[in-house]
Write a protein that holds these residues in place. Structure first.
Motif, PDB file in Angstrom:
ATOM      1  N   UNK A 240       0.819  -1.209   0.000  1.00  0.00           N
ATOM      2  CA  UNK A 240       0.000   0.000   0.000  1.00  0.00           C
ATOM      3  C   UNK A 240       0.856   1.263   0.000  1.00  0.00           C
ATOM      4  N   UNK A 241       0.654   2.098  -1.019  1.00  0.00           N
ATOM      5  CA  UNK A 241       1.286   3.425  -1.134  1.00  0.00           C
ATOM      6  C   UNK A 241       2.810   3.360  -1.077  1.00  0.00           C
ATOM      7  N   UNK A 242       3.398   2.253  -1.506  1.00  0.00           N
ATOM      8  CA  UNK A 242       4.847   2.091  -1.397  1.00  0.00           C
ATOM      9  C   UNK A 242       5.569   2.815  -2.534  1.00  0.00           C
ATOM     10  N   UNK A 243       6.446   3.720  -2.177  1.00  0.00           N
ATOM     11  CA  UNK A 243       7.411   4.281  -3.119  1.00  0.00           C
ATOM     12  C   UNK A 243       8.586   4.780  -2.289  1.00  0.00           C
ATOM     13  N   UNK A 244       9.669   5.128  -2.947  1.00  0.00           N
ATOM     14  CA  UNK A 244      10.873   5.585  -2.243  1.00  0.00           C
ATOM     15  C   UNK A 244      10.811   7.106  -2.112  1.00  0.00           C
TER      16      UNK A 244
ATOM     17  N   UNK B  28      -8.561  -6.658   4.971  1.00  0.00           N
ATOM     18  CA  UNK B  28      -9.654  -5.701   4.968  1.00  0.00           C
ATOM     19  C   UNK B  28     -10.903  -6.485   4.559  1.00  0.00           C
ATOM     20  N   UNK B  29     -12.120  -5.958   4.768  1.00  0.00           N
ATOM     21  CA  UNK B  29     -13.309  -6.730   4.401  1.00  0.00           C
ATOM     22  C   UNK B  29     -13.304  -7.178   2.947  1.00  0.00           C
TER      23      UNK B  29
ATOM     24  N   UNK C 135      -2.409  -3.218   3.867  1.00  0.00           N
ATOM     25  CA  UNK C 135      -3.272  -2.105   4.273  1.00  0.00           C
ATOM     26  C   UNK C 135      -2.603  -1.128   5.235  1.00  0.00           C
ATOM     27  N   UNK C 136      -1.512  -1.526   5.896  1.00  0.00           N
ATOM     28  CA  UNK C 136      -1.011  -0.706   7.007  1.00  0.00           C
ATOM     29  C   UNK C 136      -0.787   0.739   6.634  1.00  0.00           C
TER      30      UNK C 136
END
Length: 505
Positions: free
Chosen positions: A228-232, A323-324, A385-386
């Motif tokens: 989730x939302x991972x970038x450097x 998540x659901x 999700x974290x």
């Protein structure tokens, strides 16, 4: 006189509300030009008048109905502006699920509009209803009803004729929302995108045509992580400690391949990247379904995918998403994409949270347990999700700045600090997964990538916005080589990974 007065009241409220709708639309971001095709103006007028006539018929109060339709349009404009600020994309018809999702998952959506605006809008709606019901009475005389029904018939007929004229020859759309909204206006673009929603999702996937290739020996375990939302973020600010992504750097240094990934989303809309990775289909082939391809699949479409291909090859296919399962209708979509099992939030408990969501550490442990219990090759697709926002709802801890920065960030960068706190856990997840796969007796490969950059508008105002590309890494437990460094589109990543794992020709 009673008939004429009721008739005129309906028409006067219609014309006043229609004029007000043009004023409300001028509040949009991006600002819309007035110059547009006559057919677009016809769709604008027709949709507004039809909604007004319907509500007037139900309420019997024309001015109240005009105010209510205007208030709804204003709400759409406010939602559009909040979306554009956060995601660089205007509101489109396919976003209608935002409203039901905001009720089911308020934390994911309402904070981007702003709790203050949301509460003010809610209070304003309640007040408007109360005032409207109190100040304007529904007609009680039969003659007044006759006059009002006559006015409603005229307005509804006029609206229908405008919609027919605007739809006689369908206005072209590019499915680039900024361009289409500027060309057609908000209401006309919503109408056109709604028309296109019925187009079947019938696009060939490259997984239709792959020739399976079994390597010598055992088939490898395959683990793909859409983080989730991972970038450097380290290029944004030199004061970020490089060790925040130490494990990612180590994985990248002896990977099979790594580089930048072009994803079809900015800040949100995870399913766009998710579908691109799993299906191998670029967004330019999807038409209107690029905004949420899962809705078409849930409605009955079948699309070959990475999972279905690997299943034919002999893999057990599992998706893990803490998540659901009903969110984005994944519970209906994933069986159609070829997954044998879907582990959602019910596979975890509240002790596994880090912040508001299930932590990456718990997800890594779940992957390790699956692989330990496996009796054959497994493909595990993970959607974490974290690190999901809204980041600004969390608070910076006293020790965070010293732990995450070598130099303090400027004021207004709390979102970045919170993001780095979770990003450090994503890095630790990489270490856990690598350790699990290194211990595997079976060959194993890890594909790690981000779905989009995070939403941090104030941070980007300070440092400048990134280009929207994220990182990817493909790694194997069997060999450390000089990695291939390249730039890929999200829809090409799975194929590139399989070639690296020697599972396709």
């Amino acid at each position: 006189m009673v008939i004429e007065a009721a008739f005129i009241a309906v028409l006067a409220a219609a014309l006043a509300g229609l004029a007000l709708s043009v004023v409300i639309e001028r509040l949009m971001t991006p600002r819309l030009p007035m110059a547009r095709p006559l057919a677009a103006w016809a769709l604008h007028g027709g949709s507004w008048l039809s909604a007004y006539a319907t509500l007037t018929l139900v309420l019997g109060r024309p001015w109240f109905a005009a105010a209510a339709v205007s208030a709804f349009l204003l709400m759409l404009v406010l939602v559009n502006n909040a979306k554009f600020k956060a995601l660089r994309e205007p509101f489109v018809f396919q976003d209608y699920e935002y409203f039901t999702d905001a009720i089911r998952h308020p934390r994911l959506y309402i904070p981007f509009l702003g709790w203050g605006k949301f509460l003010a809008a809610t209070a304003g709606f309640v007040l408007a209803v109360a005032v409207g019901l109190w100040m304007e009475e529904a007609p009680v005389q039969r003659l007044a009803w006759s006059g009002q029904l006559g006015g409603i018939a005229v307005v509804f007929g006029g609206g229908a004729l405008l919609l027919l004229a605007g739809s006689w020859k369908r206005l072209p759309v590019s499915f680039e929302p900024v361009r289409d909204v500027r060309a057609l206006g908000l209401l006309a673009s919503l109408w056109r995108y709604a028309q296109e929603e019925g187009t079947p999702l019938a696009v060939a996937s490259p997984f239709d045509f792959l020739t399976p290739k079994r390597p010598e020996g055992d088939l490898p375990h395959l683990v793909a992580v859409q983080s989730e939302s991972f970038f450097d973020p380290r290029p944004l600010f030199a004061g970020i400690r490089p060790e925040v992504l130490a494990e990612f750097d180590r994985l990248r240094s002896d990977a099979v391949a790594h580089g930048k990934l072009k994803v079809p989303a900015w800040g949100a809309n995870t399913v766009r990247t998710e579908f691109a990775f799993l299906s191998g289909i670029g967004e330019d082939k999807l038409g209107v379904h690029r905004f949420n391809p899962y809705r078409a699949i849930a409605a009955g479409g079948d699309t070959p995918s990475l999972a279905s291909y690997l299943k034919r090859l002999g893999y057990r296919t599992v998706c893990i998403h803490p998540y659901p399962a009903s969110f984005y209708q994944r519970d209906r979509v994933y069986p159609r994409l070829g997954f044998d099992e879907f582990l959602d939030i019910r596979a975890f408990d509240d002790t596994m949270r880090f912040g508001p969501y299930i932590g990456d550490a718990a997800v890594a442990d779940k992957v390790a347990a699956l692989l330990r219990e496996a009796t054959g090759p497994v493909f595990v697709f993970v959607i974490t999700m974290e690190n999901h926002g809204p980041l600004h709802l969390e608070r910076v801890a006293p020790a965070d700045v010293e732990a995450l920065y070598s130099a303090p960030p400027p004021d207004g960068c709390d979102d970045l600090t919170i993001y780095l706190r979770h990003l450090r856990n994503a890095d630790r997840m990489i270490a856990k997964l690598r350790q699990t796969l290194e211990r595997s007796e079976r060959p194993a490969s890890l594909c790690w990538f981000g779905d989009h950059v995070p939403i941090m508008p104030s941070v980007y105002e300070t440092f400048g916005a990134p280009d929207g590309k994220v990182e990817f890494v493909c790694w194997s437990n069997r060999k450390a080589i000089c990695p291939e460094v390249r730039e890929l589109h999200a829809h090409g990543l799975a194929l590139g990974w399989l070639r690296a794992a020697i599972l396709v020709q």
